[in-house]
Enzyme design. Structure first.
Site, PDB file in Angstrom:
ATOM      1  N   THR A  38       5.433  32.141  14.542  1.00  0.00           N
ATOM      2  CA  THR A  38       5.518  33.174  15.576  1.00  0.00           C
ATOM      3  C   THR A  38       4.227  33.963  15.710  1.00  0.00           C
ATOM      4  O   THR A  38       3.997  34.592  16.742  1.00  0.00           O
ATOM      5  CB  THR A  38       6.671  34.145  15.257  1.00  0.00           C
ATOM      6  OG1 THR A  38       6.582  34.535  13.883  1.00  0.00           O
ATOM      7  CG2 THR A  38       8.018  33.502  15.511  1.00  0.00           C
ATOM      8  N   ASP A  39       3.380  33.938  14.697  1.00  0.00           N
ATOM      9  CA  ASP A  39       2.207  34.825  14.718  1.00  0.00           C
ATOM     10  C   ASP A  39       1.238  34.478  15.839  1.00  0.00           C
ATOM     11  O   ASP A  39       0.739  35.354  16.536  1.00  0.00           O
ATOM     12  CB  ASP A  39       1.518  34.881  13.352  1.00  0.00           C
ATOM     13  CG  ASP A  39       1.006  33.551  12.837  1.00  0.00           C
ATOM     14  OD1 ASP A  39       1.425  32.497  13.363  1.00  0.00           O
ATOM     15  OD2 ASP A  39       0.201  33.556  11.886  1.00  0.00           O
ATOM     16  N   GLY A 130       1.221  26.336   0.883  1.00  0.00           N
ATOM     17  CA  GLY A 130       1.639  27.216   1.962  1.00  0.00           C
ATOM     18  C   GLY A 130       1.711  28.673   1.567  1.00  0.00           C
ATOM     19  O   GLY A 130       2.398  29.463   2.207  1.00  0.00           O
ATOM     20  N   LEU A 131       0.999  29.060   0.514  1.00  0.00           N
ATOM     21  CA  LEU A 131       0.997  30.450   0.051  1.00  0.00           C
ATOM     22  C   LEU A 131      -0.324  31.147   0.361  1.00  0.00           C
ATOM     23  O   LEU A 131      -0.620  32.201  -0.168  1.00  0.00           O
ATOM     24  CB  LEU A 131       1.307  30.512  -1.448  1.00  0.00           C
ATOM     25  CG  LEU A 131       2.663  29.909  -1.842  1.00  0.00           C
ATOM     26  CD1 LEU A 131       2.870  30.002  -3.343  1.00  0.00           C
ATOM     27  CD2 LEU A 131       3.803  30.584  -1.103  1.00  0.00           C
ATOM     28  N   SER A 132      -1.110  30.522   1.216  1.00  0.00           N
ATOM     29  CA  SER A 132      -2.311  31.146   1.795  1.00  0.00           C
ATOM     30  C   SER A 132      -3.411  31.406   0.786  1.00  0.00           C
ATOM     31  O   SER A 132      -3.999  32.487   0.734  1.00  0.00           O
ATOM     32  CB  SER A 132      -1.948  32.438   2.536  1.00  0.00           C
ATOM     33  OG  SER A 132      -1.169  32.137   3.654  1.00  0.00           O
ATOM     34  N   GLU A 167     -11.563  31.294   9.702  1.00  0.00           N
ATOM     35  CA  GLU A 167     -10.686  30.117   9.632  1.00  0.00           C
ATOM     36  C   GLU A 167     -10.675  29.379  10.967  1.00  0.00           C
ATOM     37  O   GLU A 167     -10.739  28.151  11.011  1.00  0.00           O
ATOM     38  CB  GLU A 167      -9.273  30.550   9.249  1.00  0.00           C
ATOM     39  CG  GLU A 167      -8.353  29.408   8.914  1.00  0.00           C
ATOM     40  CD  GLU A 167      -7.912  29.389   7.469  1.00  0.00           C
ATOM     41  OE1 GLU A 167      -7.290  28.403   7.063  1.00  0.00           O
ATOM     42  OE2 GLU A 167      -8.172  30.360   6.752  1.00  0.00           O
ATOM     43  N   ASP A 179      -1.509  35.557   7.791  1.00  0.00           N
ATOM     44  CA  ASP A 179      -1.909  35.317   6.403  1.00  0.00           C
ATOM     45  C   ASP A 179      -2.985  36.298   5.955  1.00  0.00           C
ATOM     46  O   ASP A 179      -2.915  36.878   4.867  1.00  0.00           O
ATOM     47  CB  ASP A 179      -2.423  33.885   6.234  1.00  0.00           C
ATOM     48  CG  ASP A 179      -1.358  32.843   6.506  1.00  0.00           C
ATOM     49  OD1 ASP A 179      -0.185  33.218   6.687  1.00  0.00           O
ATOM     50  OD2 ASP A 179      -1.705  31.647   6.548  1.00  0.00           O
ATOM     51  N   TYR A 228      -0.074  21.357  13.052  1.00  0.00           N
ATOM     52  CA  TYR A 228      -0.125  22.797  13.339  1.00  0.00           C
ATOM     53  C   TYR A 228      -0.778  23.021  14.694  1.00  0.00           C
ATOM     54  O   TYR A 228      -0.258  23.750  15.553  1.00  0.00           O
ATOM     55  CB  TYR A 228      -0.919  23.504  12.232  1.00  0.00           C
ATOM     56  CG  TYR A 228      -0.975  25.005  12.336  1.00  0.00           C
ATOM     57  CD1 TYR A 228      -0.183  25.807  11.521  1.00  0.00           C
ATOM     58  CD2 TYR A 228      -1.821  25.632  13.242  1.00  0.00           C
ATOM     59  CE1 TYR A 228      -0.229  27.191  11.610  1.00  0.00           C
ATOM     60  CE2 TYR A 228      -1.880  27.012  13.338  1.00  0.00           C
ATOM     61  CZ  TYR A 228      -1.083  27.785  12.513  1.00  0.00           C
ATOM     62  OH  TYR A 228      -1.132  29.147  12.616  1.00  0.00           O
TER      63      TYR A 228
END
Length: 387
Positions: A38-39, A130-132, A167, A179, A228
């Site tokens: 959603t971000d 997936g924990l940035s 990024e 993130d 993505y």
């Protein structure tokens, strides 16, 4: 802060530069409780920073050279000049350096008068889960220069925005702001309800007796980068169909009423985003009211939407969610978290259920490779800053 990590970054600095640093900073990883993909649709997310971090030890130089050693990669060294064009490296074992280079370039482009520096980097945020870990590294580099040079005017939100640019524009991953923003602005004991359009962030207290359980499936997220970007393109196509800047601006009634000639796959992508935004707002209310039953229902609906409409889960992840939900029942919830195609599951559950959840996962789950899952019990952490 886990002291072995601090010891590791100090040792790496000593080995690399034969000196002691003048400062050490940290930036946490994160787990998203609800609000997936959603971000970048200007929507809402509900992450919390976790007590796994990237540390950067730093000291200034008298020239314009930046030298960086990576404790997690055998103290490999990268160095570059602030007076020459900063370009990405292509060597396979130096990918970590591009996050550093990208962040430094964005700080320069922002107009900050950077000086040379010596940096050592170490982290314990699990990579590829997936924990940035990448956002944590970018934010930590920004925080290191802020602390080193006294850039008090550089806010946590600005560091996050520059890290996102690094990024997007330097590394080439078209990520949203979540993130980096939660790594920079996390609040101890709280999740943050972030409005990704305005960047407003409201702390939401997590009940004191609730554990944040993260389970790494050991399924490597091999498709996540290309998929993505594809999901983002599909969401942008849906927004154009509805004539809005982003899917944030579409509610479920309009989504259905004006479906028209929209491609079925693109429609399902849009339906996930529209319904996930509302689930995220509802989840913040549920957590604030200590209503874990409702939170669990919303997490289950989120996972089903990611599985069926956004198509970013894999069978191993679905199995982990099912195992956890079987233990938790109505006392909390579980869902995939992160970009998808592997990685981690997050669960909210009473502390008293953690051992039972561990036991069930150990007994019932193996990755396709035969590996057992890795379980992390986390606590909501503060955002980036000096140690």
């Amino acid at each position: 802060m886990k002291s072995p990590l601090l010891k590791r970054v100090l040792t790496s600095f000593s080995v690399g530069f034969d000196a002691a640093p003048s400062c050490v900073v940290h930036a946490p990883g994160r787990v998203n409780l609800i609000g997936e993909h959603t971000d970048y649709n200007d929507g809402f997310v509900l992450p919390c920073a976790i007590d796994y971090h990237t540390l950067v030890a730093a000291q200034p130089r008298d020239d314009r050279l930046v030298r960086v050693v990576a404790a997690d990669y055998g103290n490999k060294l990268d160095e570059f000049s602030l007076d020459a064009p900063i370009k990405p490296l292509t060597a396979g074992d130096m990918g970590w350096a591009n996050y550093v280079r990208g962040m430094v370039k964005m700080l320069l482009d922002h107009g900050l008068p950077l000086r040379g520096a010596e940096l050592a980097v170490a982290g314990n945020v699990p990579q590829g889960a997936g924990l940035s870990s990448s956002a944590s590294l970018e934010v930590a580099i920004g925080q290191a220069f802020k602390t080193l040079q006294g850039f008090d005017e550089l806010s946590a939100t600005e560091i996050a925005l520059l890290a996102q640019k690094a990024e997007n524009r330097f590394v080439g991953i078209n990520c949203g702001i979540m993130d980096q923003l939660i790594s920079a602005r996390g609040a101890a004991g709280h999740a943050l309800l972030i409005d990704c359009r305005s960047l407003d962030a409201a702390p939401v207290h997590l009940p004191d007796d609730v554990a944040v359980l993260i389970v790494h499936s050991r399924v490597k997220r091999g498709l996540v980068d290309s998929e993505y970007n594809t999901r983002r393109q599909q969401c942008e196509a849906a927004a154009r169909h509805y004539g809005v800047p982003a899917l944030r601006d579409v509610d479920e009634a309009r989504l259905l009423a004006e479906r028209g000639s929209l491609d079925e796959r693109v429609f399902r992508r849009a339906r996930h985003i529209v319904t996930e935004n509302q689930r995220t707002l509802d989840a913040a209310e549920a957590l604030a009211a200590n209503d874990l039953r409702r939170m669990g229902e919303l997490m289950a609906a989120s996972h089903a939407s990611m599985r069926d409409d956004f198509e970013i889960t894999v069978p191993a992840i679905d199995q982990l969610v099912e195992i956890l939900q079987g233990v938790i029942g109505t006392a909390g919830g579980a869902r995939m978290t992160g970009g998808g195609f592997g990685g981690c599951v997050v669960a909210l559950l009473p502390e008293a259920m953690v051992d039972a959840a561990r036991t069930a996962i150990e007994a019932q789950y193996r990755a396709p490779s035969g590996e057992a899952a890795t379980v992390y019990v986390c606590h909501p952490s503060a955002g980036a800053g000096p140690i």
